[in-house]
Design a protein around this motif. Structure first.
Motif, PDB file in Angstrom:
ATOM      1  N   ALA A   1     -18.670  -6.000  70.084  1.00 29.59           N
ATOM      2  CA  ALA A   1     -20.194  -6.367  69.734  1.00 29.59           C
ATOM      3  C   ALA A   1     -20.550  -7.688  69.541  1.00 29.59           C
ATOM      4  O   ALA A   1     -21.359  -8.251  69.593  1.00 29.59           O
ATOM      5  N   LEU A   2     -19.256  -8.376  68.854  1.00 26.27           N
ATOM      6  CA  LEU A   2     -19.559  -9.932  68.817  1.00 26.27           C
ATOM      7  C   LEU A   2     -19.769 -10.720  70.328  1.00 26.27           C
ATOM      8  O   LEU A   2     -20.503 -11.716  70.349  1.00 26.27           O
ATOM      9  N   PHE A   3     -18.959 -10.089  71.012  1.00 24.30           N
ATOM     10  CA  PHE A   3     -19.143 -10.757  72.373  1.00 24.30           C
ATOM     11  C   PHE A   3     -20.452 -10.552  73.027  1.00 24.30           C
ATOM     12  O   PHE A   3     -20.994 -11.511  73.750  1.00 24.30           O
ATOM     13  N   ARG A   4     -20.785  -9.481  72.718  1.00 26.20           N
ATOM     14  CA  ARG A   4     -22.118  -8.931  73.416  1.00 26.20           C
ATOM     15  C   ARG A   4     -23.172  -9.959  72.640  1.00 26.20           C
ATOM     16  O   ARG A   4     -24.185 -10.255  73.268  1.00 26.20           O
ATOM     17  N   ALA A   5     -23.151 -10.184  71.340  1.00 26.89           N
ATOM     18  CA  ALA A   5     -24.093 -10.615  70.601  1.00 26.89           C
ATOM     19  C   ALA A   5     -24.061 -12.160  71.106  1.00 26.89           C
ATOM     20  O   ALA A   5     -25.054 -12.795  71.260  1.00 26.89           O
ATOM     21  N   ALA A   6     -22.829 -12.820  71.521  1.00 30.54           N
ATOM     22  CA  ALA A   6     -23.099 -14.044  71.723  1.00 30.54           C
ATOM     23  C   ALA A   6     -23.479 -14.121  73.071  1.00 30.54           C
ATOM     24  O   ALA A   6     -24.112 -15.181  73.539  1.00 30.54           O
ATOM     25  N   GLU A   7     -23.204 -13.073  74.025  1.00 36.26           N
ATOM     26  CA  GLU A   7     -23.807 -13.122  75.445  1.00 36.26           C
ATOM     27  C   GLU A   7     -25.396 -13.201  75.148  1.00 36.26           C
ATOM     28  O   GLU A   7     -26.119 -13.932  75.900  1.00 36.26           O
ATOM     29  N   ALA A   8     -25.797 -12.347  74.333  1.00 38.92           N
ATOM     30  CA  ALA A   8     -27.358 -12.351  74.078  1.00 38.92           C
ATOM     31  C   ALA A   8     -27.993 -13.603  73.530  1.00 38.92           C
ATOM     32  O   ALA A   8     -28.967 -14.010  73.832  1.00 38.92           O
ATOM     33  N   GLU A   9     -27.168 -14.201  72.647  1.00 34.04           N
ATOM     34  CA  GLU A   9     -27.500 -15.481  71.835  1.00 34.04           C
ATOM     35  C   GLU A   9     -27.552 -16.682  72.959  1.00 34.04           C
ATOM     36  O   GLU A   9     -28.475 -17.744  73.039  1.00 34.04           O
ATOM     37  N   LEU A  10     -26.643 -16.699  74.064  1.00 34.83           N
ATOM     38  CA  LEU A  10     -26.518 -17.682  74.893  1.00 34.83           C
ATOM     39  C   LEU A  10     -27.717 -17.518  75.706  1.00 34.83           C
ATOM     40  O   LEU A  10     -28.625 -18.323  76.153  1.00 34.83           O
ATOM     41  N   ASN A  11     -28.225 -16.280  76.113  1.00 36.33           N
ATOM     42  CA  ASN A  11     -29.526 -15.977  76.959  1.00 36.33           C
ATOM     43  C   ASN A  11     -30.806 -16.366  76.220  1.00 36.33           C
ATOM     44  O   ASN A  11     -31.745 -16.762  76.749  1.00 36.33           O
ATOM     45  N   ASP A  12     -30.631 -16.286  74.821  1.00 38.62           N
ATOM     46  CA  ASP A  12     -31.831 -17.031  73.823  1.00 38.62           C
ATOM     47  C   ASP A  12     -31.425 -18.405  73.609  1.00 38.62           C
ATOM     48  O   ASP A  12     -32.698 -19.014  72.906  1.00 38.62           O
ATOM     49  N   GLY A  13     -30.659 -18.925  74.193  1.00 39.23           N
ATOM     50  CA  GLY A  13     -30.526 -20.537  74.166  1.00 39.23           C
ATOM     51  C   GLY A  13     -29.818 -20.869  72.740  1.00 39.23           C
ATOM     52  O   GLY A  13     -29.887 -22.188  72.496  1.00 39.23           O
ATOM     53  N   ASP A  14     -29.355 -20.201  72.043  1.00 41.37           N
ATOM     54  CA  ASP A  14     -28.656 -20.367  70.716  1.00 41.37           C
ATOM     55  C   ASP A  14     -27.212 -20.808  70.932  1.00 41.37           C
ATOM     56  O   ASP A  14     -26.453 -19.438  70.586  1.00 41.37           O
ATOM     57  N   ARG A  15     -26.777 -21.859  71.255  1.00 38.80           N
ATOM     58  CA  ARG A  15     -25.364 -22.102  71.516  1.00 38.80           C
ATOM     59  C   ARG A  15     -24.517 -22.101  70.418  1.00 38.80           C
ATOM     60  O   ARG A  15     -23.347 -21.585  70.397  1.00 38.80           O
ATOM     61  N   GLU A  16     -25.033 -22.510  69.284  1.00 40.56           N
ATOM     62  CA  GLU A  16     -24.094 -22.566  68.215  1.00 40.56           C
ATOM     63  C   GLU A  16     -23.783 -21.298  67.531  1.00 40.56           C
ATOM     64  O   GLU A  16     -22.680 -20.789  67.208  1.00 40.56           O
ATOM     65  N   ALA A  17     -24.906 -20.324  67.580  1.00 42.31           N
ATOM     66  CA  ALA A  17     -24.573 -19.049  66.845  1.00 42.31           C
ATOM     67  C   ALA A  17     -23.799 -18.116  67.927  1.00 42.31           C
ATOM     68  O   ALA A  17     -22.671 -17.612  67.638  1.00 42.31           O
ATOM     69  N   ALA A  18     -23.734 -18.640  69.267  1.00 38.54           N
ATOM     70  CA  ALA A  18     -22.918 -17.846  70.265  1.00 38.54           C
ATOM     71  C   ALA A  18     -21.461 -18.381  70.111  1.00 38.54           C
ATOM     72  O   ALA A  18     -20.608 -17.503  70.075  1.00 38.54           O
ATOM     73  N   ARG A  19     -21.341 -19.599  69.924  1.00 41.03           N
ATOM     74  CA  ARG A  19     -19.931 -19.921  69.740  1.00 41.03           C
ATOM     75  C   ARG A  19     -19.499 -19.391  68.510  1.00 41.03           C
ATOM     76  O   ARG A  19     -18.267 -19.199  68.593  1.00 41.03           O
ATOM     77  N   CYS A  20     -19.831 -19.302  67.297  1.00 46.23           N
ATOM     78  CA  CYS A  20     -19.369 -18.771  66.233  1.00 46.23           C
ATOM     79  C   CYS A  20     -19.105 -17.087  66.617  1.00 46.23           C
ATOM     80  O   CYS A  20     -17.938 -16.725  66.058  1.00 46.23           O
ATOM     81  N   ARG A  21     -19.963 -16.509  67.272  1.00 43.18           N
ATOM     82  CA  ARG A  21     -19.689 -15.381  67.333  1.00 43.18           C
ATOM     83  C   ARG A  21     -18.239 -15.057  68.607  1.00 43.18           C
ATOM     84  O   ARG A  21     -17.469 -14.131  68.364  1.00 43.18           O
ATOM     85  N   LEU A  22     -18.211 -16.081  69.535  1.00 37.11           N
ATOM     86  CA  LEU A  22     -17.001 -15.913  70.387  1.00 37.11           C
ATOM     87  C   LEU A  22     -15.856 -16.475  69.556  1.00 37.11           C
ATOM     88  O   LEU A  22     -14.773 -15.783  69.811  1.00 37.11           O
ATOM     89  N   VAL A  23     -15.851 -17.271  68.862  1.00 34.38           N
ATOM     90  CA  VAL A  23     -14.912 -17.666  67.914  1.00 34.38           C
ATOM     91  C   VAL A  23     -14.176 -16.374  67.160  1.00 34.38           C
ATOM     92  O   VAL A  23     -13.086 -16.070  67.080  1.00 34.38           O
ATOM     93  N   GLN A  24     -15.054 -15.738  66.384  1.00 29.68           N
ATOM     94  CA  GLN A  24     -14.909 -14.420  65.802  1.00 29.68           C
ATOM     95  C   GLN A  24     -14.336 -13.381  66.744  1.00 29.68           C
ATOM     96  O   GLN A  24     -13.176 -12.713  66.371  1.00 29.68           O
ATOM     97  N   ALA A  25     -14.962 -13.117  67.615  1.00 27.35           N
ATOM     98  CA  ALA A  25     -14.424 -12.290  68.543  1.00 27.35           C
ATOM     99  C   ALA A  25     -13.037 -12.645  69.288  1.00 27.35           C
ATOM    100  O   ALA A  25     -12.227 -11.436  69.474  1.00 27.35           O
ATOM    101  N   ASN A  26     -12.710 -13.771  69.513  1.00 26.47           N
ATOM    102  CA  ASN A  26     -11.514 -14.019  70.194  1.00 26.47           C
ATOM    103  C   ASN A  26     -10.389 -13.648  69.135  1.00 26.47           C
ATOM    104  O   ASN A  26      -9.379 -13.339  69.411  1.00 26.47           O
ATOM    105  N   ALA A  27     -10.780 -14.037  67.823  1.00 24.46           N
ATOM    106  CA  ALA A  27      -9.645 -13.679  66.728  1.00 24.46           C
ATOM    107  C   ALA A  27      -9.385 -12.417  66.746  1.00 24.46           C
ATOM    108  O   ALA A  27      -8.235 -12.110  66.357  1.00 24.46           O
ATOM    109  N   LEU A  28     -10.204 -11.472  67.032  1.00 27.13           N
ATOM    110  CA  LEU A  28     -10.021 -10.224  66.846  1.00 27.13           C
ATOM    111  C   LEU A  28      -9.387  -9.472  68.071  1.00 27.13           C
ATOM    112  O   LEU A  28      -8.574  -8.675  68.097  1.00 27.13           O
TER     113      LEU A  28
END
Length: 996
Positions: A857-884
């Motif tokens: 879900a975090l990975f998909r959230a990052a994908e959606a945030e990138l589509n919306d142009g929010d790179r920092e939010a996407a980065r945070c989600r990807l970091v969390q997703a990767n750790a899991l």
């Protein structure tokens, strides 16, 4: 080239040539150790691995597998073996054979060019020079052989294999130690094997083995016998199909995990119950026949007792004096024929005992078994609780039919009282075999005996045999005369057929319901109502199930029948949990447990553990579910039902472990459950779970094989809701993994149209999530290809899924999490990907401690945030997703890394992104793909294929294929040369991936 075979070697080779398995089974860890040692040698660090194991355990097969891998990696292999020629074998035989093979490969001239003084090797191989004086020239011979190894290793890695060191002479042992101590930096791997069972206490090899650990870079592998699951794989490789539980039991009992013996038994007939043939018997008796005659006499007496014999019993039966008996036993123990376990002695292998027993003359065999039976009847305390079973065995072997039958019947009752149901079944089958020879010997009729055998088969986890016995009993019974007795048999057969996932179980219970109408106030009637209630619940007939459970409960309480009362309470608990009333369900489970215990109904107690644990799991209380199932598993083991209900309790534990991401524990539990040979219905669930994990790790082919096996174990027309929904789930997951979302969506829409599935929130929400995911994947593909028709089909599919979800209850936290995931996937499928929906889904999964779902879900959230142009939010989600995801070793981790790389986002909290392929992209001139460059980078860092696979989330076999492609594209013939190219490409400028 292998040396000439001795007589015993010839027997072993003859057996092996006739029965060798086409598959290499197990030994993954051992092969990894050997390949790691080879990789170390390739890097310039000489390595030695000593492989120990009993005859036939697979030492040579393991070494052959290593040779296959190392030859493919460009190694020069020298192989030879010692010969059995008495206490001191032929001097230097393994080294001579290794040199003979080298001469055949390279020629004498090539060897002379490597070592000009190769004539010194004439003492090992005459073709290389004149005979060498064994005294003064020994040091020159040793030095020359060492130089030859070193020169060969300068050209290419060398693998020197020395087999059967237990037969090696002193000269061979001395040259081996010299080579081990002298090698320093050469690219040499030395592999030596020996038979551990041939090493008596004064064997000369023991001194060498004690010295080896003090030599650097020497390690040892003790090759153990195969486990049940590995024996099943071996049998499947030989026979072309999985062995049934009965054959597997026979193989485990007789071969005890020795691969050669497994293969020999499978070669002789379809059931592995044949007499061992002369070739194998000669191999088994070889060591026995070398012992003094008095020791052989002791072994013959002991063999009549079985694989194990207690010393006091042996002393009573033996006609030898105490001193002669003790000396014979001591010699047998020292020569590894017997193993001492306190006052008990055990043959090292069951087939050795069988071979010795078969050598007894008929009169001798009958007399010994009679003496054992009489001794135990006089003093049953010699064996305690085992006495009656042994008495039955010995009277049967002594051909005293009347005593054999009656003692087997008594022993069967004792076995049942001890929950030893498999043993009870064996004894009852003996009674059935002897029934016609001793008429009226027991106070029961034949139908009762068949029913008892059926119950024992069911309780021991053999439902197919239970069905056969119940059917046979029904054929001998007149239902119109004895309806209640027939009803009991229909219940037995119906419950057994449920374990087999057979449709006929519905008819069996329906007939039982009809028959008990003649005694509507009986305990059997209440029992039938309780079983019908449980079946109706599984069929999705919830209201009928409640009505029937309450009927059973009322009748049971009215007549004081505890077992159907407890059974009905369990079904009511499941119904209430299904409706979302968890507190009431827990209270009903708690009430049922002591009632079932009071009735001594272990089957009902275990059913309570299964259902209660399942309800806790689908309410997200995974740790509690594991605890309940583990407590139930302990009871199942104690009650002899490990293979039946015990296997299903393991399945429940696996479901909870899977959700929690505790996948190492999950895999261990799955392996244990499959190894005990569970009933088909349970095996199907276990294989489905294992396939689900493999799909998440990208092992699609293996997962598909397991999925096909799982589906084959169930009747495709099975009306049970859980069977139908899990079948649809598994097929959809495989289709999604193979990149066929349209097929997955079509199948799921069909499954959800089933009223029984749609009315079950537990199953329907899972299918809805998968359906929405399939629709989203199809939408992405159709959008990229601009396929308007496909997009329209997706829209229709999503609309249908949303309509199904509208009136579906949410009866637990897990189902609420499924609903949140469904909403997010549906929005993605509609082209309206919403990061807030994904964050909601991630939070729900996180509250349930479901790491994969949360990471997804975090990975998909990052994908959606990138589509919306929010790179920092996407980065945070990807970091969390990767750790899991990273610790789970799943393909999702690679997807996360790929998204971060494409977006140039770092997967760490600090620092800029440094995509692994940043510099690699400038080196595409090599012709390697990005994946191959990643593999090369790890290869150059000294990783083995296994370590490469673990780092990149691929199998070792796939890693090996990549390595072969890399060598071909770079035009090099070894891993070392490929590593040199990697240095030239400056791959070491970037840190390698960590070893998991």
């Amino acid at each position: 080239m292998a040396p000439p075979l001795s007589a015993t070697d010839g027997m072993l080779a003859d057996v092996t040539s006739r029965i060798a398995s086409p598959v290499f089974v197990g030994r993954t860890t051992e092969l990894a150790t050997l390949t790691a040692a080879f990789d170390a040698a390739v890097s310039g660090q000489p390595s030695t691995v000593i492989v120990a194991g009993e005859a036939g355990v697979g030492k040579s097969r393991l070494v052959d597998e290593l040779i296959h891998h190392t030859v493919a990696d460009g190694a020069q292999v020298l192989a030879g073996g010692a010969l059995e020629l008495g206490a001191e074998g032929l001097p230097f035989a393994p080294f001579s054979a290794a040199l003979r093979g080298l001469v055949r490969d390279l020629g004498v001239e090539a060897i002379q060019s490597l070592v000009p003084d190769s004539g010194e090797l004439g003492g090992l191989l005459p073709e290389l020079g004149g005979a060498v004086d064994r005294g003064g020239a020994r040091s020159e011979l040793f030095e020359t052989f060492l130089r030859l190894l070193e020169r060969l290793a300068e050209r290419q890695p060398v693998v020197l294999v020395l087999e059967d060191l237990h037969w090696a002479d002193r000269s061979t042992r001395e040259l081996l130690v010299f080579v081990l101590r002298s090698l320093r930096t050469s690219r040499v791997l030395l592999v030596a094997t020996y038979r551990s069972d041939d090493l008596h206490r004064r064997h000369p090899l023991r001194a060498l083995l004690a010295e080896l650990p003090r030599i650097p870079h020497v390690q040892r592998i003790d090759l153990e016998r195969l486990g049940r699951r590995e024996v099943a794989e071996l049998a499947a490789g030989i026979r072309g199909h999985e062995p049934d539980p009965e054959m597997l039991d026979t193989l485990m009992e007789r071969a005890e995990g020795n691969p050669l013996f497994v293969e020999a038994l499978l070669a002789c007939d379809d059931r592995a119950r044949c007499y061992i043939d002369e070739t194998l018997r000669d191999l088994l008796l070889r060591a026995v026949e070398q012992l003094p005659e008095p020791t052989q006499r002791v072994l013959r007496i002991a063999a009549a007792a079985g694989v194990r014999v207690d010393y006091p019993l042996l002393a009573r039966v033996s006609d030898l004096g105490p001193a002669e008996l003790d000396e014979g036993l001591r010699t047998a123990v020292e020569n590894n024929i017997l193993v001492s376990e306190g006052d008990r002695l055990r043959f090292r292998h069951a087939l050795i005992q069988e071979a010795v027993h078969d050598e007894l003359l008929p009169s001798e065999r009958i007399a010994l078994h009679r003496r054992y039976a009489e001794a135990l009847e006089r003093e049953p305390s010699l064996l305690g609780c085992r006495a009656q079973v042994e008495i039955a065995h010995h009277w049967y072997a002594a051909h005293v039919v009347s005593k054999a039958l009656t003692s087997a019947w008594v022993a069967a009752a004792e076995a049942a009282a001890s929950y030893a149901y498999a043993e009870q079944l064996t004894l009852l089958e003996r009674v059935l075999t002897l029934w016609d020879e001793v008429p009226d010997a027991l106070d029961i009729d034949h139908v009762e005996l068949l029913q008892q055998a059926g119950l024992a088969a069911r309780d021991s986890g053999d439902p197919a045999r239970a069905v056969a016995y119940a059917t046979s009993a029904l054929s001998e019974l007149d239902e119109s005369v004895e309806p209640m007795r027939a009803a009991g048999l229909y219940v037995l057969r119906g419950r057994a057929r449920q374990q087999l996932s057979r449709l006929e179980r519905i008819d069996d219970l329906r007939q039982a319901m009809f028959l008990v109408a003649v005694e509507p106030e009986s305990e059997l009637a209440a029992t039938v109502y309780a079983h019908q209630a449980a079946l109706d619940f599984l069929l999705g007939n919830i209201e009928q199930s409640r009505e029937m459970a309450e009927r059973a409960l009322a009748l049971g309480r009215r007549i004081g029948a505890d077992m159907p009362v407890a059974d009905a309470l369990i079904t009511l608990g499941s119904i209430d949990a299904h409706a979302g009333d968890l507190d009431r369900a827990i209270a009903e489970y708690a009430e049922a447990d002591p009632i079932a215990a009071r009735a001594g109904a272990i089957d009902v107690i275990l059913r309570n553990a299964v259902n209660y644990g399942d309800v806790l799991a689908y309410n997200g209380r995974y740790e509690e579910a594991i605890a309940v199932a583990a407590a139930g598993l302990a009871k199942a083991r104690a009650a002899g039902q490990d293979r039946g209900k015990g296997a299903f309790l393991r399945n429940n534990i696996c479901e909870a472990l899977f959700a929690l991401g505790r996948w190492d524990e999950f895999e261990t539990m799955i392996a244990e459950a499959l190894e005990i040979g569970p009933p088909p219905n349970t095996e199907a669930f276990l294989l489905m779970q294992r396939a689900a994990l493999l799909l998440r790790r990208g092992e699609i082919d293996e997962a598909s094989t397991l999925a096909a096996r799982s589906l084959s174990l169930r009747d495709p027309q099975d009306p049970i809701v859980q069977s139908r929904s899990t079948r649809a789930q598994l097929e959809a997951e495989v289709a999604l993994a193979r990149g066929v979302p349209a097929q997955a969506l079509a199948n799921l829409r069909l499954a959800l149209a089933d009223p029984g599935v749609h009315s079950s929130p537990k199953h329907a929400w899972r299918l809805l999530v998968l359906g929405a995911r399939a629709a989203a994947e199809q939408h992405a593909r159709a959008g990229a290809l601009r396929q308007a028709d496909a997009l329209t089909e997706v829209e229709q599919g999503v609309a249908e899924l949303r309509a199904r979800a509208t009136d579906l209850r949410v009866a637990s936290l897990v189902q609420a999490a499924h609903r949140d995931m469904f909403e997010a996937e549906s929005a993605r499928a509609e082209g309206a990907d919403d990061p807030l929906l994904w964050e909601t889904a991630a939070a729900a999964a996180g509250s349930l401690q479901q790491p994969w779902e949360q990471a997804y879900a975090l990975f998909r959230a990052a994908e959606a945030e990138l589509n919306d142009g929010d790179r920092e939010a996407a980065r945070c989600r990807l970091v969390q997703a990767n750790a899991l995801a990273a610790p789970l070793r799943v393909t999702l981790a690679a997807d996360i890394a790929a998204l971060a790389q494409r977006a140039r986002l770092p997967l760490t909290e600090h620092g800029a992104a440094q995509p692994a392929s940043g510099r690699i992209a400038d080196r595409v001139a090599t012709g390697l793909t990005e994946r191959e460059l990643e593999v090369l980078r790890l290869l150059a860092d000294g990783r083995t294929n296994r370590q490469i696979g673990e780092s990149l989330f691929i199998s070792p076999k796939t890693a090996s294929v990549h390595v072969s492609n890399i060598l071909a594209k770079l035009g090099v013939d070894s891993r070392t040369a490929a590593a040199a190219v990697a240095h030239q490409l400056r791959l070491f400028d970037e840190p390698a991936l960590p070893v998991p």
